[in-house]
Design a protein around this motif. Structure first.
Motif, PDB file in Angstrom:
ATOM      1  N   TRP A 140      -6.903  11.382 -22.381  1.00 51.22           N
ATOM      2  CA  TRP A 140      -6.843  10.769 -23.607  1.00 51.22           C
ATOM      3  C   TRP A 140      -7.312  11.439 -24.814  1.00 51.22           C
ATOM      4  O   TRP A 140      -6.937  11.068 -25.959  1.00 51.22           O
ATOM      5  CB  TRP A 140      -8.128   9.564 -23.145  1.00 51.22           C
ATOM      6  CG  TRP A 140      -7.763   8.409 -22.666  1.00 51.22           C
ATOM      7  CD1 TRP A 140      -7.085   8.388 -21.307  1.00 51.22           C
ATOM      8  CD2 TRP A 140      -7.372   7.164 -23.061  1.00 51.22           C
ATOM      9  NE1 TRP A 140      -6.604   6.989 -20.728  1.00 51.22           N
ATOM     10  CE2 TRP A 140      -6.840   6.100 -22.132  1.00 51.22           C
ATOM     11  CE3 TRP A 140      -7.754   6.918 -24.403  1.00 51.22           C
ATOM     12  CZ2 TRP A 140      -6.574   4.920 -22.430  1.00 51.22           C
ATOM     13  CZ3 TRP A 140      -7.380   5.109 -24.414  1.00 51.22           C
ATOM     14  CH2 TRP A 140      -6.788   4.445 -23.567  1.00 51.22           C
ATOM     15  N   LEU A 141      -8.214  12.833 -24.497  1.00 46.03           N
ATOM     16  CA  LEU A 141      -8.440  13.419 -25.693  1.00 46.03           C
ATOM     17  C   LEU A 141      -7.093  14.140 -26.154  1.00 46.03           C
ATOM     18  O   LEU A 141      -7.027  14.243 -27.452  1.00 46.03           O
ATOM     19  CB  LEU A 141      -9.413  14.492 -25.418  1.00 46.03           C
ATOM     20  CG  LEU A 141     -10.006  15.633 -26.147  1.00 46.03           C
ATOM     21  CD1 LEU A 141     -10.516  14.942 -27.574  1.00 46.03           C
ATOM     22  CD2 LEU A 141     -10.773  16.515 -25.811  1.00 46.03           C
ATOM     23  N   THR A 142      -6.174  14.660 -25.245  1.00 41.60           N
ATOM     24  CA  THR A 142      -4.928  15.064 -25.599  1.00 41.60           C
ATOM     25  C   THR A 142      -4.433  14.012 -26.470  1.00 41.60           C
ATOM     26  O   THR A 142      -3.748  14.453 -27.426  1.00 41.60           O
ATOM     27  CB  THR A 142      -4.204  15.611 -24.474  1.00 41.60           C
ATOM     28  OG1 THR A 142      -4.850  16.655 -23.736  1.00 41.60           O
ATOM     29  CG2 THR A 142      -2.930  16.385 -24.873  1.00 41.60           C
ATOM     30  N   ALA A 143      -4.148  12.895 -25.908  1.00 50.66           N
ATOM     31  CA  ALA A 143      -3.505  11.837 -26.721  1.00 50.66           C
ATOM     32  C   ALA A 143      -3.960  11.617 -28.095  1.00 50.66           C
ATOM     33  O   ALA A 143      -3.100  11.454 -29.021  1.00 50.66           O
ATOM     34  CB  ALA A 143      -3.307  10.660 -25.877  1.00 50.66           C
ATOM     35  N   TYR A 144      -5.214  11.612 -28.225  1.00 51.72           N
ATOM     36  CA  TYR A 144      -5.951  11.354 -29.469  1.00 51.72           C
ATOM     37  C   TYR A 144      -5.601  12.326 -30.542  1.00 51.72           C
ATOM     38  O   TYR A 144      -5.516  11.931 -31.599  1.00 51.72           O
ATOM     39  CB  TYR A 144      -7.366  11.265 -29.206  1.00 51.72           C
ATOM     40  CG  TYR A 144      -8.348  10.927 -30.466  1.00 51.72           C
ATOM     41  CD1 TYR A 144      -8.587   9.469 -30.603  1.00 51.72           C
ATOM     42  CD2 TYR A 144      -8.853  11.797 -31.218  1.00 51.72           C
ATOM     43  CE1 TYR A 144      -9.379   9.169 -31.883  1.00 51.72           C
ATOM     44  CE2 TYR A 144      -9.523  11.502 -32.222  1.00 51.72           C
ATOM     45  CZ  TYR A 144      -9.656   9.864 -32.426  1.00 51.72           C
ATOM     46  OH  TYR A 144     -10.598  10.055 -33.591  1.00 51.72           O
ATOM     47  N   ARG A 145      -5.554  13.822 -30.053  1.00 52.03           N
ATOM     48  CA  ARG A 145      -5.318  14.833 -31.174  1.00 52.03           C
ATOM     49  C   ARG A 145      -3.899  14.748 -31.246  1.00 52.03           C
ATOM     50  O   ARG A 145      -3.424  14.798 -32.433  1.00 52.03           O
ATOM     51  CB  ARG A 145      -5.601  16.001 -30.174  1.00 52.03           C
ATOM     52  CG  ARG A 145      -5.625  17.121 -31.280  1.00 52.03           C
ATOM     53  CD  ARG A 145      -6.033  18.481 -30.589  1.00 52.03           C
ATOM     54  NE  ARG A 145      -5.928  19.743 -31.215  1.00 52.03           N
ATOM     55  CZ  ARG A 145      -6.641  20.108 -32.179  1.00 52.03           C
ATOM     56  NH1 ARG A 145      -7.664  19.511 -32.600  1.00 52.03           N
ATOM     57  NH2 ARG A 145      -6.304  21.172 -33.136  1.00 52.03           N
ATOM     58  N   MET A 146      -2.978  14.323 -30.314  1.00 51.73           N
ATOM     59  CA  MET A 146      -1.334  14.124 -30.803  1.00 51.73           C
ATOM     60  C   MET A 146      -1.371  13.317 -31.817  1.00 51.73           C
ATOM     61  O   MET A 146      -0.684  13.596 -32.731  1.00 51.73           O
ATOM     62  CB  MET A 146      -0.935  13.979 -29.310  1.00 51.73           C
ATOM     63  CG  MET A 146      -0.758  14.991 -28.246  1.00 51.73           C
ATOM     64  SD  MET A 146      -0.004  14.439 -26.786  1.00 51.73           S
ATOM     65  CE  MET A 146       1.769  14.267 -27.366  1.00 51.73           C
ATOM     66  N   MET A 147      -2.158  12.030 -31.541  1.00 57.20           N
ATOM     67  CA  MET A 147      -1.652  10.886 -32.510  1.00 57.20           C
ATOM     68  C   MET A 147      -2.230  11.001 -33.830  1.00 57.20           C
ATOM     69  O   MET A 147      -1.853  10.734 -34.827  1.00 57.20           O
ATOM     70  CB  MET A 147      -1.957   9.650 -31.629  1.00 57.20           C
ATOM     71  CG  MET A 147      -1.540   8.367 -32.531  1.00 57.20           C
ATOM     72  SD  MET A 147      -1.628   7.023 -31.401  1.00 57.20           S
ATOM     73  CE  MET A 147      -0.006   7.223 -30.281  1.00 57.20           C
ATOM     74  N   PHE A 148      -3.632  11.408 -33.865  1.00 58.44           N
ATOM     75  CA  PHE A 148      -4.331  11.096 -35.093  1.00 58.44           C
ATOM     76  C   PHE A 148      -4.511  12.407 -35.718  1.00 58.44           C
ATOM     77  O   PHE A 148      -4.710  12.611 -36.958  1.00 58.44           O
ATOM     78  CB  PHE A 148      -5.751  10.689 -34.577  1.00 58.44           C
ATOM     79  CG  PHE A 148      -5.735   9.294 -33.993  1.00 58.44           C
ATOM     80  CD1 PHE A 148      -5.242   8.176 -34.968  1.00 58.44           C
ATOM     81  CD2 PHE A 148      -6.078   8.957 -32.731  1.00 58.44           C
ATOM     82  CE1 PHE A 148      -5.255   6.927 -34.212  1.00 58.44           C
ATOM     83  CE2 PHE A 148      -5.828   7.861 -32.088  1.00 58.44           C
ATOM     84  CZ  PHE A 148      -5.452   6.635 -33.099  1.00 58.44           C
ATOM     85  N   ARG A 149      -4.726  13.586 -35.049  1.00 60.02           N
ATOM     86  CA  ARG A 149      -4.723  14.946 -35.732  1.00 60.02           C
ATOM     87  C   ARG A 149      -3.355  15.656 -36.059  1.00 60.02           C
ATOM     88  O   ARG A 149      -3.179  16.171 -37.224  1.00 60.02           O
ATOM     89  CB  ARG A 149      -5.588  16.088 -34.793  1.00 60.02           C
ATOM     90  CG  ARG A 149      -6.012  17.226 -35.523  1.00 60.02           C
ATOM     91  CD  ARG A 149      -6.699  17.292 -36.609  1.00 60.02           C
ATOM     92  NE  ARG A 149      -7.008  18.592 -37.031  1.00 60.02           N
ATOM     93  CZ  ARG A 149      -8.016  19.364 -36.637  1.00 60.02           C
ATOM     94  NH1 ARG A 149      -8.756  19.210 -35.594  1.00 60.02           N
ATOM     95  NH2 ARG A 149      -8.070  20.789 -37.058  1.00 60.02           N
ATOM     96  N   LYS A 150      -2.406  15.722 -35.075  1.00 55.39           N
ATOM     97  CA  LYS A 150      -1.234  16.218 -35.327  1.00 55.39           C
ATOM     98  C   LYS A 150      -0.264  15.555 -35.969  1.00 55.39           C
ATOM     99  O   LYS A 150       0.520  15.866 -37.034  1.00 55.39           O
ATOM    100  CB  LYS A 150      -0.685  16.747 -33.860  1.00 55.39           C
ATOM    101  CG  LYS A 150      -1.450  18.050 -33.216  1.00 55.39           C
ATOM    102  CD  LYS A 150      -1.687  19.101 -34.251  1.00 55.39           C
ATOM    103  CE  LYS A 150      -2.212  20.322 -33.424  1.00 55.39           C
ATOM    104  NZ  LYS A 150      -2.095  21.415 -34.180  1.00 55.39           N
ATOM    105  N   ALA A 151       0.164  14.103 -35.678  1.00 54.47           N
ATOM    106  CA  ALA A 151       1.008  13.296 -36.300  1.00 54.47           C
ATOM    107  C   ALA A 151       0.598  12.683 -37.298  1.00 54.47           C
ATOM    108  O   ALA A 151       1.307  12.336 -38.302  1.00 54.47           O
ATOM    109  CB  ALA A 151       1.497  12.183 -35.182  1.00 54.47           C
TER     110      ALA A 151
END
Length: 324
Positions: A140-151
């Motif tokens: 979930w932390l990986t997904a959160y960073r992928m979506m909100f920080r990177k994308a």
């Protein structure tokens, strides 16, 4: 204490390295706290450890488990932030060259008790149960960073998730739909695609199918099997965010069309978990939105090998949780 650990690294038969045995209680360390574990989420990273793969040399025997939730000696209910590293590092801790997660250099969380640095024991928001908090640290932390920080998507934009039943992919679908994004997903079977729709995906497709139009972002967890398709599905100026090499064989070598990448100014970036600040934000977002992470299977500690087999053979449907 009861533990589940990797006896050695076995690249071709990782499940043969799993051991379920008692080991000594962790010794107190200055600046560290003891957590009585309640629940642990299994991850593909556990398979990497069993295979002997990692950015650091793994010292066996190594207790598995990178994330989880439990209770401190003073009764504080906590979720475990998985990243450790150089305590003097300044800046984004996910690029600290000494970074590692629990179960890599430090003993992991698949045990009755674990010792972790005090900063890694994050108090849980009210209402976030142990089993839900147990999945937050890696997938979930990986997904959160992928979506909100990177994308850095905006509500209303469209994102394609490559997959629909793994830990990261189900997290991406649930987080994205809760944030107001239009989420599409691929799935190898109709059951997997149906799961994606139930979790909030607007549309689903068979693997490698051409979408009706190009999307703002693609989230890729498989690697070699899907990366070319991911690049082909994103619009000019869009982004492909990759977090794994979970496709069969686990190849780290891929071929991409550089002309397509450059001419269309597509961004291709990777993700390694997230920062502690992002972890706190994730916990608060999940609690505030009332998101219930999709948990496909709950097993006792003694049957952790069954859950790891599901991950290795691609039979998961959401996160696998081990209760302790």
């Amino acid at each position: 204490m009861r533990t589940v650990y990797a006896a050695s690294g076995n690249p071709t038969d990782p499940l043969s390295s799993i051991r379920v045995h008692k080991r000594n209680l962790p010794k107190p360390r200055e600046g560290w706290v003891r957590v009585k574990m309640e629940a642990v989420g299994l991850n593909f990273h556990d398979i990497f450890t069993l295979r002997g793969m990692g950015i650091h040399e793994i010292r066996y025997p190594m207790i598995l488990g990178n994330e989880g939730a439990g209770v401190l000696d003073d009764g504080t209910e906590v979720a475990i932030y998985p990243n450790l590293g150089d305590p003097d590092f300044k800046g984004d801790e996910t690029i600290d060259r000494k970074r590692h997660v629990l179960g890599e250099l430090a003993q992991g969380t698949l045990a009755e008790y674990v010792m972790i640095p005090k900063r890694n024991a994050v108090p849980r928001p009210q209402g976030l149960e142990a089993k839900d908090a147990a999945v937050m640290g890696i997938a979930w932390l990986t997904a959160y960073r992928m979506m909100f920080r990177k994308a850095d998507l905006r509500p209303g934009q469209t994102a394609l998730v490559q997959g629909s039943s793994g830990g990261v992919t189900t997290a991406l679908i649930q987080l994205g739909s809760a944030a107001g994004f239009r989420i599409w997903a691929t799935g190898r079977t109709e059951n997997k695609r149906d799961l994606a729709r139930r979790l909030g995906a607007e549309r689903t497709f068979e693997p490698l199918a051409k979408p009706p139009y190009l999307v703002d972002a693609v989230f890729d967890t498989s690697g070699a099997a899907t990366i070319s398709h991911s690049l082909a599905c994103v619009k000019p100026g869009g982004i492909v965010v990759s977090c794994g090499i979970h496709s069969e064989g686990g190849s780290t070598e891929v071929k991409i069309d550089l002309l397509h990448l450059c001419a269309n100014q597509i961004s291709l970036t990777g993700v390694y978990t997230g920062t502690r600040e992002e972890f706190v934000d994730l916990l608060n977002f999940v609690a505030a939105k009332g998101i219930k992470p999709h948990i496909g299977k709950v097993l006792p500690l003694e049957k952790a090998d069954e859950g790891l087999k599901d991950i290795w053979t691609g039979q998961t449907e959401g996160k696998v949780i081990i209760t302790i």
